[in-house]
Design a protein around this motif. Structure first.
Motif, PDB file in Angstrom:
ATOM      1  N   ILE A 161      -3.160  -4.603  -6.420  1.00  0.00           N
ATOM      2  CA  ILE A 161      -3.878  -5.138  -5.267  1.00  0.00           C
ATOM      3  C   ILE A 161      -4.867  -4.100  -4.773  1.00  0.00           C
ATOM      4  CG2 ILE A 161      -3.669  -5.874  -2.865  1.00  0.00           C
ATOM      5  CD1 ILE A 161      -0.917  -6.919  -3.536  1.00  0.00           C
ATOM      6  N   LYS A 162      -6.106  -4.514  -4.573  1.00  0.00           N
ATOM      7  CA  LYS A 162      -7.109  -3.663  -3.940  1.00  0.00           C
ATOM      8  C   LYS A 162      -7.211  -4.111  -2.496  1.00  0.00           C
ATOM      9  CE  LYS A 162     -11.350  -2.147  -5.382  1.00  0.00           C
ATOM     10  NZ  LYS A 162     -12.626  -2.319  -6.035  1.00  0.00           N
ATOM     11  N   VAL A 163      -6.875  -3.237  -1.575  1.00  0.00           N
ATOM     12  CA  VAL A 163      -6.890  -3.616  -0.169  1.00  0.00           C
ATOM     13  C   VAL A 163      -8.319  -3.586   0.344  1.00  0.00           C
ATOM     14  CG1 VAL A 163      -6.059  -3.051   2.127  1.00  0.00           C
ATOM     15  CG2 VAL A 163      -4.569  -2.724   0.153  1.00  0.00           C
ATOM     16  N   ASP A 164      -8.773  -4.722   0.791  1.00  0.00           N
ATOM     17  CA  ASP A 164     -10.121  -4.866   1.334  1.00  0.00           C
ATOM     18  C   ASP A 164     -10.003  -5.792   2.539  1.00  0.00           C
ATOM     19  OD1 ASP A 164     -13.198  -6.497   0.264  1.00  0.00           O
ATOM     20  OD2 ASP A 164     -12.850  -4.996   1.792  1.00  0.00           O
ATOM     21  N   VAL A 165      -9.654  -5.246   3.690  1.00  0.00           N
ATOM     22  CA  VAL A 165      -9.440  -6.057   4.880  1.00  0.00           C
ATOM     23  C   VAL A 165     -10.768  -6.603   5.355  1.00  0.00           C
ATOM     24  CG1 VAL A 165      -8.617  -6.055   7.251  1.00  0.00           C
ATOM     25  CG2 VAL A 165      -7.414  -4.728   5.518  1.00  0.00           C
ATOM     26  N   ALA A 190      -3.185 -13.913   1.800  1.00  0.00           N
ATOM     27  CA  ALA A 190      -2.806 -14.102   0.398  1.00  0.00           C
ATOM     28  C   ALA A 190      -1.567 -13.284   0.058  1.00  0.00           C
ATOM     29  CB  ALA A 190      -3.962 -13.719  -0.518  1.00  0.00           C
ATOM     30  N   ARG A 191      -1.522 -12.049   0.531  1.00  0.00           N
ATOM     31  CA  ARG A 191      -0.364 -11.198   0.244  1.00  0.00           C
ATOM     32  C   ARG A 191       0.925 -11.802   0.788  1.00  0.00           C
ATOM     33  NH1 ARG A 191      -4.082  -7.127   0.675  1.00  0.00           N
ATOM     34  NH2 ARG A 191      -3.855  -6.781   2.889  1.00  0.00           N
ATOM     35  N   HIS A 198       1.371 -15.162   1.646  1.00  0.00           N
ATOM     36  CA  HIS A 198       1.580 -16.585   1.384  1.00  0.00           C
ATOM     37  C   HIS A 198       1.320 -17.026  -0.059  1.00  0.00           C
ATOM     38  CE1 HIS A 198       1.100 -16.461   5.760  1.00  0.00           C
ATOM     39  NE2 HIS A 198       1.829 -17.551   5.762  1.00  0.00           N
ATOM     40  N   PHE A 199       0.426 -16.356  -0.783  1.00  0.00           N
ATOM     41  CA  PHE A 199       0.011 -16.861  -2.096  1.00  0.00           C
ATOM     42  C   PHE A 199       0.420 -15.993  -3.269  1.00  0.00           C
ATOM     43  CE2 PHE A 199      -3.915 -18.247   0.455  1.00  0.00           C
ATOM     44  CZ  PHE A 199      -3.288 -19.374   0.919  1.00  0.00           C
ATOM     45  N   GLU A 200       0.527 -14.704  -3.077  1.00  0.00           N
ATOM     46  CA  GLU A 200       0.728 -13.799  -4.206  1.00  0.00           C
ATOM     47  C   GLU A 200       2.191 -13.460  -4.402  1.00  0.00           C
ATOM     48  OE1 GLU A 200      -1.924 -10.688  -3.018  1.00  0.00           O
ATOM     49  OE2 GLU A 200      -3.663 -11.768  -3.756  1.00  0.00           O
ATOM     50  N   ILE A 201       2.573 -13.286  -5.654  1.00  0.00           N
ATOM     51  CA  ILE A 201       3.935 -12.930  -6.008  1.00  0.00           C
ATOM     52  C   ILE A 201       3.966 -11.411  -6.191  1.00  0.00           C
ATOM     53  CG2 ILE A 201       5.752 -13.209  -7.722  1.00  0.00           C
ATOM     54  CD1 ILE A 201       4.280 -15.898  -8.467  1.00  0.00           C
ATOM     55  N   ILE A 202       4.763 -10.750  -5.385  1.00  0.00           N
ATOM     56  CA  ILE A 202       4.847  -9.292  -5.448  1.00  0.00           C
ATOM     57  C   ILE A 202       6.065  -8.900  -6.285  1.00  0.00           C
ATOM     58  CG2 ILE A 202       5.022  -7.154  -4.106  1.00  0.00           C
ATOM     59  CD1 ILE A 202       2.482  -8.780  -3.489  1.00  0.00           C
ATOM     60  N   CYS A 203       5.863  -7.998  -7.216  1.00  0.00           N
ATOM     61  CA  CYS A 203       6.983  -7.514  -8.032  1.00  0.00           C
ATOM     62  C   CYS A 203       7.553  -6.244  -7.400  1.00  0.00           C
ATOM     63  CB  CYS A 203       6.518  -7.255  -9.467  1.00  0.00           C
ATOM     64  SG  CYS A 203       5.594  -5.720  -9.666  1.00  0.00           S
ATOM     65  N   PRO A 204       8.726  -5.799  -7.822  1.00  0.00           N
ATOM     66  CA  PRO A 204       9.339  -4.601  -7.229  1.00  0.00           C
ATOM     67  C   PRO A 204       8.497  -3.333  -7.401  1.00  0.00           C
ATOM     68  CG  PRO A 204      10.954  -5.823  -8.497  1.00  0.00           C
ATOM     69  CD  PRO A 204       9.614  -6.463  -8.752  1.00  0.00           C
ATOM     70  N   GLN A 205       7.636  -3.271  -8.399  1.00  0.00           N
ATOM     71  CA  GLN A 205       6.811  -2.093  -8.625  1.00  0.00           C
ATOM     72  C   GLN A 205       5.537  -2.114  -7.771  1.00  0.00           C
ATOM     73  OE1 GLN A 205       8.068  -3.927 -11.247  1.00  0.00           O
ATOM     74  NE2 GLN A 205       9.722  -2.507 -11.691  1.00  0.00           N
ATOM     75  N   CYS A 263       3.187  -4.578  -7.786  1.00  0.00           N
ATOM     76  CA  CYS A 263       2.100  -5.287  -8.457  1.00  0.00           C
ATOM     77  C   CYS A 263       2.092  -6.730  -7.968  1.00  0.00           C
ATOM     78  CB  CYS A 263       2.317  -5.273  -9.963  1.00  0.00           C
ATOM     79  SG  CYS A 263       2.764  -3.664 -10.585  1.00  0.00           S
ATOM     80  N   TYR A 264       1.103  -7.461  -8.341  1.00  0.00           N
ATOM     81  CA  TYR A 264       1.083  -8.848  -7.903  1.00  0.00           C
ATOM     82  C   TYR A 264       0.546  -9.767  -8.972  1.00  0.00           C
ATOM     83  CZ  TYR A 264      -3.931  -9.608  -7.269  1.00  0.00           C
ATOM     84  OH  TYR A 264      -5.261  -9.828  -7.477  1.00  0.00           O
TER      85      TYR A 264
END
Length: 131
Positions: free
Chosen positions: A14-18, A113-114, A116-123, A125-126
């Motif tokens: 994920i690239k954080v771009d608020v 998105a983070r 509601h939409f994206e699946i986050i893995c334990p490491q 990643c998304y």
């Protein structure tokens, strides 16, 4: 960038771009609730049983639409609220103007998105789920 953990089919970091997106939205009182229409976004619309519910649904609708546009490399610049004519839009939609108004709906698409939409893995990643 490719995820160094190679999880979730080589997902990207994920690239954080608020960035907040703000769009004019027409709210119309309907027989059984309220409709929210985004005239700048191909008449994107949603609804809710109450005014508050319609506004909540409008945020979700806006976030989803802008997220897909962003994933596809497109943009949709919003109009200034003064450029939106509620009578013209009501006429185009054959909607009643009673208890109708224009408001601005805003959303931080990346944050939404983070959560509601994206699946986050334990490491960390998304996977956008858009494959």
């Amino acid at each position: 960038q490719v995820c160094p953990n190679l999880c979730l089919n080589s997902c990207s970091r994920i690239k954080v771009d608020v960035r907040w997106y703000i769009y004019p939205t027409c709210i119309f009182k309907e027989e059984n609730g309220y409709s929210a229409v985004f005239p700048d976004l191909n008449w994107l619309a949603t609804c809710g049983e109450t005014e508050e519910d319609a506004m909540r649904m409008a945020v979700d609708c806006l976030a989803g639409y802008l997220y897909v546009l962003k994933e596809e490399g497109h943009a949709a610049p919003p109009s200034p609220i003064k450029a939106v004519s509620l009578p013209d839009i009501a006429k185009e939609l054959d909607a009643d103007m009673t208890d109708s108004f224009i408001t601005m709906i805003s959303v931080d698409v990346d944050e939404y998105a983070r959560t509601h939409f994206e699946i986050i893995c334990p490491q960390g990643c998304y996977d956008s789920g858009m494959a």
